[in-house]
Write an enzyme that holds these catalytic residues in place. Structure first.
Site, PDB file in Angstrom:
ATOM      1  NE  ARG A  81      15.840  52.649  -8.092  1.00  0.00           N
ATOM      2  CZ  ARG A  81      16.156  51.923  -7.021  1.00  0.00           C
ATOM      3  NH1 ARG A  81      17.388  51.955  -6.525  1.00  0.00           N
ATOM      4  NH2 ARG A  81      15.254  51.159  -6.450  1.00  0.00           N
ATOM      5  CG  HIS A 112      13.416  56.172  -5.697  1.00  0.00           C
ATOM      6  ND1 HIS A 112      13.840  55.097  -4.953  1.00  0.00           N
ATOM      7  CD2 HIS A 112      12.934  55.645  -6.854  1.00  0.00           C
ATOM      8  CE1 HIS A 112      13.628  53.973  -5.620  1.00  0.00           C
ATOM      9  NE2 HIS A 112      13.092  54.282  -6.783  1.00  0.00           N
ATOM     10  CG  ASN A 165      14.555  55.142  -1.149  1.00  0.00           C
ATOM     11  OD1 ASN A 165      14.415  54.949  -2.368  1.00  0.00           O
ATOM     12  ND2 ASN A 165      13.952  56.133  -0.507  1.00  0.00           N
ATOM     13  CG  HIS A 211      14.040  50.032 -15.259  1.00  0.00           C
ATOM     14  ND1 HIS A 211      13.017  49.302 -14.722  1.00  0.00           N
ATOM     15  CD2 HIS A 211      14.355  50.979 -14.321  1.00  0.00           C
ATOM     16  CE1 HIS A 211      12.705  49.777 -13.515  1.00  0.00           C
ATOM     17  NE2 HIS A 211      13.497  50.800 -13.252  1.00  0.00           N
TER      18      HIS A 211
END
Ligand code: HEM
Ligand SMILES: *[C@@H]1O[C@H](CO)[C@@H](O)[C@H](O)[C@H]1NC(C)=O
Ligand SMILES: *[C@@H]1O[C@H](CO)[C@@H](O)[C@H](O)[C@H]1NC(C)=O
Ligand SMILES: *[C@@H]1O[C@H](CO)[C@@H](O)[C@H](O)[C@H]1NC(C)=O
Ligand SMILES: *[C@@H]1O[C@H](CO)[C@@H](O)[C@H](O)[C@H]1NC(C)=O
Ligand SMILES: *[C@@H]1O[C@H](CO)[C@@H](O)[C@H](O)[C@H]1NC(C)=O
Ligand SMILES: *[C@@H]1O[C@H](CO)[C@@H](O)[C@H](O)[C@H]1NC(C)=O
Ligand SMILES: *[C@@H]1O[C@H](CO)[C@@H](O)[C@H](O)[C@H]1NC(C)=O
Ligand SMILES: *[C@@H]1O[C@H](CO)[C@@H](O)[C@H](O)[C@H]1NC(C)=O
Ligand SMILES: *[C@@H]1O[C@H](CO)[C@@H](O)[C@H](O)[C@H]1NC(C)=O
Length: 327
Positions: free
Chosen positions: A69, A73, A101, A200
């Protein structure tokens, strides 16, 4: 580029050719990532990173998800430039405390450990942005997912943007058309949106990220909603976590898509990809659910594309010596 620049000089074919060759060479020297970027400057970089990821994931399997992740990001906010790793200071506001975040992204200590190990084998050579890209791939592999060749040569930003982090990272409240638009604005197709969402299949989400979906929405299996409510009260417990894939949250497989077919997506945004209307994303979810090799192949290609977003190369940016601060 050259032909439009010199269209009025269309007789000067050799001039045009030289011009284009010039730009092609510049591109090779400064703009493109390559798989062998560190093969002479730091031949042990990749093996050092891989062993460190393996031990971090062995110690805590969720860490593989958290590290994957981080790369996402990083890339979605002004490109894959390590900006997410910069700490806030009294005179610098970074991305760590942006809404998507804060109290959510994790794994920074693992990146610090890896960076110092890599600095020990070749100081000042390997960027933090490249470390994130390699770590994402190695995390997926460590959890049983596909492998791909990571292109290298990114350099690190000297800036970060909390506001860009707030506006560019998709929220779990988005509906399907908003998800498609968000990814399209970053150059991704609907198919790539669905493939990338398959990330996911690993990791956890906090109650606060899915409370509305399990209490107030109907496109969720009610038995599943009730089971999530046990650990996510209507009031309080914002930080309680549940697996994004209830069947195998520490295995990178295609179970995420099978869950969506039975209305067992944890996030509102997950279930948006399969909403029973026979649309494009419904077909993609069905197809990935029935073929993990199709999912793995599309996921790998989309990760390579994601890792190429607005990268700093050549003499742009810097090679940070500490990922948490600029040099
Ligand atoms: C499609 C739009 C996406 C949305 C709306 C979204 C949203 C979220 C949210 C809300 C969480 C839980 C965070 C928390 O509660 O603390 C999460 C977790 C996660 N996301 Fe996404 N995400 C998206 C796409 C992606 C992509 C493209 C990747 C990677 C390629 C990714 C990888 C992950 C991983 C691995 C976790 C679990 C992290 C952990 O356990 O530490 N997500 N995401
Ligand atoms: C191992 O994981 C635990 C959390 O499960 C963490 O507190 C600890 O720092 C980790 N140890 C190492 C060496 O990474
Ligand atoms: C920020 O503050 C620190 C400590 O006060 C100082 O050393 C540093 O030069 C400052 N950085 C900038 C960019 O002003
Ligand atoms: C959730 O955890 C964060 C720290 O990670 C803390 O600051 C916050 O207060 C916690 N929220 C609740 C509701 O417990
Ligand atoms: C998605 O959300 C946007 C913004 O709230 C809204 O304008 C749009 O109608 C929604 N689309 C669908 C299909 O629900
Ligand atoms: C659910 O909907 C009700 C009524 O619209 C609202 O009062 C409540 O805050 C919502 N709860 C959640 C968790 O979204
Ligand atoms: C919801 O899931 C439960 C448990 O897996 C299953 O028995 C039930 O048939 C599902 N309900 C619907 C409407 O699909
Ligand atoms: C989740 O949050 C609630 C309310 O804060 C708390 O009572 C419960 O113990 C938490 N559950 C877990 C598994 O931590
Ligand atoms: C979707 O397609 C199936 C099979 O072709 C059909 O039975 C079903 O009615 C369709 N559903 C919708 C919402 O169009
Ligand atoms: C990466 O981006 C550059 C510049 O946009 C492009 O020329 C190149 O083909 C891309 N490479 C990959 C593997 O996507």
């Amino acid at each position: 580029m050259c032909s439009s620049l010199f269209s009025s000089l269309s007789n000067f074919n050799s001039f045009k050719l030289q011009c284009c060759l010039f730009w092609v060479l510049i591109g090779v020297v400064s703009a493109q990532l390559s798989s062998n970027f560190y093969s002479s400057s730091c031949p042990n970089a990749l093996s050092t990173i891989q062993s460190a990821v393996q031990s971090a994931v062995k110690n805590e399997s969720r860490m593989g998800a958290s590290l994957l992740r981080l790369h996402f990001h990083d890339c979605f906010v002004n490109g894959c430039d390590g900006s997410i790793l910069l700490d806030d200071t009294t005179n610098f506001t970074g991305e760590k405390n942006a809404g998507p975040n804060a109290n959510s992204v994790r794994g920074f200590e693992v990146i610090d450990t890896i960076k110092s190990q890599v600095e020990n084998v070749c100081a000042g050579v390997v960027s933090c942005a490249d470390i994130l890209a390699v770590v994402a791939r190695d995390s997926v592999v460590a959890l049983g997912g596909p492998s791909w060749t990571v292109l290298l040569g990114r350099r690190d930003s000297t800036t970060a943007s909390q506001s860009a982090a707030n506006s560019n990272i998709p929220a779990p409240t988005l509906n399907l058309s908003q998800l498609i638009t968000t990814f399209s604005n970053k150059g991704f197709t609907t198919q790539e949106l669905v493939a990338l969402s398959g990330a996911h299949t690993i990791g956890q989400a906090r109650c606060t990220s899915f409370r509305t979906h399990i209490y107030n929405e109907t496109n969720i299996n009610s038995t599943f909603a009730t089971s999530l409510q046990a650990n996510c009260p209507f009031n309080g417990g914002d930080n309680n976590t549940s697996s994004l894939d209830k069947t195998s949250s520490t295995r990178f497989d295609n179970a995420y898509f099978t869950n969506l077919l039975s209305l067992e997506g944890v996030l509102h945004s997950d279930q948006q990809l399969f909403n029973g209307n026979n649309g494009t994303t419904d077909s993609l979810v069905s197809s990935y659910s029935s073929s993990s090799s199709t999912f793995f192949n599309d996921f790998s290609n989309a990760m390579i594309k994601m890792g190429n977003m607005s990268v700093l190369t050549g003499s742009n940016g810097e090679i940070r010596s500490n990922c948490r601060k600029t040099n």
